[in-house]
Design a protein around this motif. Structure first.
Motif, PDB file in Angstrom:
ATOM      1  N   GLN A  74      17.365  -5.706   6.936  1.00 24.29           N
ATOM      2  CA  GLN A  74      17.360  -6.902   6.089  1.00 24.29           C
ATOM      3  C   GLN A  74      15.931  -7.336   5.769  1.00 24.29           C
ATOM      4  OE1 GLN A  74      19.718  -9.254   8.737  1.00 24.29           O
ATOM      5  NE2 GLN A  74      21.617  -8.844   7.618  1.00 24.29           N
ATOM      6  N   GLN A  75      15.068  -7.284   6.763  1.00 23.53           N
ATOM      7  CA  GLN A  75      13.661  -7.640   6.572  1.00 23.53           C
ATOM      8  C   GLN A  75      12.993  -6.663   5.603  1.00 23.53           C
ATOM      9  OE1 GLN A  75      11.285  -6.993  10.074  1.00 23.53           O
ATOM     10  NE2 GLN A  75       9.460  -7.897   9.185  1.00 23.53           N
ATOM     11  N   ILE A  76      13.274  -5.366   5.773  1.00 22.65           N
ATOM     12  CA  ILE A  76      12.650  -4.358   4.927  1.00 22.65           C
ATOM     13  C   ILE A  76      13.196  -4.438   3.506  1.00 22.65           C
ATOM     14  CG2 ILE A  76      12.371  -1.874   4.584  1.00 22.65           C
ATOM     15  CD1 ILE A  76      12.427  -1.717   7.712  1.00 22.65           C
ATOM     16  N   LEU A  77      14.501  -4.648   3.373  1.00 20.88           N
ATOM     17  CA  LEU A  77      15.101  -4.786   2.047  1.00 20.88           C
ATOM     18  C   LEU A  77      14.490  -5.979   1.307  1.00 20.88           C
ATOM     19  CD1 LEU A  77      17.189  -3.653   0.082  1.00 20.88           C
ATOM     20  CD2 LEU A  77      18.856  -5.178   1.111  1.00 20.88           C
ATOM     21  N   ALA A  78      14.303  -7.089   2.003  1.00 20.72           N
ATOM     22  CA  ALA A  78      13.673  -8.263   1.389  1.00 20.72           C
ATOM     23  C   ALA A  78      12.239  -7.946   0.964  1.00 20.72           C
ATOM     24  CB  ALA A  78      13.693  -9.442   2.358  1.00 20.72           C
ATOM     25  N   LEU A  79      11.507  -7.227   1.793  1.00 25.92           N
ATOM     26  CA  LEU A  79      10.137  -6.850   1.460  1.00 25.92           C
ATOM     27  C   LEU A  79      10.113  -5.977   0.209  1.00 25.92           C
ATOM     28  CD1 LEU A  79       7.066  -6.377   3.099  1.00 25.92           C
ATOM     29  CD2 LEU A  79       7.983  -4.114   2.689  1.00 25.92           C
ATOM     30  N   LEU A  80      11.000  -4.970   0.153  1.00 21.66           N
ATOM     31  CA  LEU A  80      11.027  -4.058  -0.987  1.00 21.66           C
ATOM     32  C   LEU A  80      11.461  -4.755  -2.270  1.00 21.66           C
ATOM     33  CD1 LEU A  80      12.606  -0.925   0.734  1.00 21.66           C
ATOM     34  CD2 LEU A  80      10.204  -1.253   0.094  1.00 21.66           C
ATOM     35  N   HIS A  81      12.389  -5.702  -2.157  1.00 16.62           N
ATOM     36  CA  HIS A  81      12.913  -6.393  -3.338  1.00 16.62           C
ATOM     37  C   HIS A  81      12.007  -7.548  -3.769  1.00 16.62           C
ATOM     38  CE1 HIS A  81      15.486  -9.321  -5.488  1.00 16.62           C
ATOM     39  NE2 HIS A  81      15.959  -8.224  -6.055  1.00 16.62           N
ATOM     40  N   ASP A  82      11.735  -8.453  -2.852  1.00 22.53           N
ATOM     41  CA  ASP A  82      11.037  -9.690  -3.196  1.00 22.53           C
ATOM     42  C   ASP A  82       9.522  -9.527  -3.330  1.00 22.53           C
ATOM     43  OD1 ASP A  82      13.566 -10.799  -2.972  1.00 22.53           O
ATOM     44  OD2 ASP A  82      13.213 -11.567  -0.951  1.00 22.53           O
ATOM     45  N   GLN A  83       8.900  -8.866  -2.355  1.00 20.11           N
ATOM     46  CA  GLN A  83       7.445  -8.747  -2.366  1.00 20.11           C
ATOM     47  C   GLN A  83       6.962  -7.564  -3.191  1.00 20.11           C
ATOM     48  OE1 GLN A  83       6.960  -9.777   2.173  1.00 20.11           O
ATOM     49  NE2 GLN A  83       4.986  -9.398   1.252  1.00 20.11           N
ATOM     50  N   GLU A  84       7.478  -6.385  -2.883  1.00 13.36           N
ATOM     51  CA  GLU A  84       6.962  -5.165  -3.505  1.00 13.36           C
ATOM     52  C   GLU A  84       7.595  -4.876  -4.866  1.00 13.36           C
ATOM     53  OE1 GLU A  84       4.402  -3.978  -2.245  1.00 13.36           O
ATOM     54  OE2 GLU A  84       4.471  -4.524  -0.130  1.00 13.36           O
ATOM     55  N   GLN A  85       8.797  -5.369  -5.092  1.00 11.35           N
ATOM     56  CA  GLN A  85       9.526  -5.185  -6.355  1.00 11.35           C
ATOM     57  C   GLN A  85       9.538  -3.721  -6.792  1.00 11.35           C
ATOM     58  OE1 GLN A  85       7.707  -8.086  -8.962  1.00 11.35           O
ATOM     59  NE2 GLN A  85       8.786  -9.758  -7.977  1.00 11.35           N
ATOM     60  N   VAL A  86       9.994  -2.851  -5.874  1.00 15.23           N
ATOM     61  CA  VAL A  86      10.085  -1.432  -6.204  1.00 15.23           C
ATOM     62  C   VAL A  86      11.190  -1.209  -7.228  1.00 15.23           C
ATOM     63  CG1 VAL A  86       9.144  -0.685  -3.984  1.00 15.23           C
ATOM     64  CG2 VAL A  86      11.618  -0.885  -4.263  1.00 15.23           C
ATOM     65  N   ALA A  87      11.169  -0.039  -7.846  1.00 15.76           N
ATOM     66  CA  ALA A  87      12.072   0.262  -8.960  1.00 15.76           C
ATOM     67  C   ALA A  87      13.545   0.291  -8.556  1.00 15.76           C
ATOM     68  CB  ALA A  87      11.686   1.593  -9.595  1.00 15.76           C
TER      69      ALA A  87
END
Length: 103
Positions: free
Chosen positions: A21-34
């Protein structure tokens, strides 16, 4: 069909850590990966050799999980620098790929 280079990344976790959940939030919210996809495994084991498996008797929800994402190689390099401080060594795999660009 036109393609462009991307880097694919696969992160191996277990549900029990709730780290996904923490990593998914990082990838979605902070990093905004494709794009990101989460997979739940039915059985797996890692370096420890402990088998994580689903069964009717096992209600621990400590199943294997995979988070997979892709983006441009330069962006993935930046993201991996952040992830390496959160993920144990040996749990991130990456490789070059191509995505259809629609151009």
């Amino acid at each position: 069909m036109s393609t462009k280079p991307v880097t694919m990344v696969r992160i191996y976790l277990t549900e029990g850590t709730h780290q996904y959940q923490q990593i998914l939030a990082l990838l979605h919210d902070q990093e905004q990966v494709a794009g990101v996809t989460a997979f739940r495994g039915i059985t797996g084991f890692g370096r420890s050799g402990k088998i994580h498996s689903s069964s009717l008797l096992d209600m621990s929800l400590d199943l294997p999980m995979i988070l997979e994402f892709f983006d441009e190689p330069a962006k993935v390099e930046i993201v991996l620098n952040h992830l390496n401080s959160l993920i144990k060594p040996g749990h991130i795999v990456s490789w070059p790929a191509n995505v259809n660009s629609g151009e």
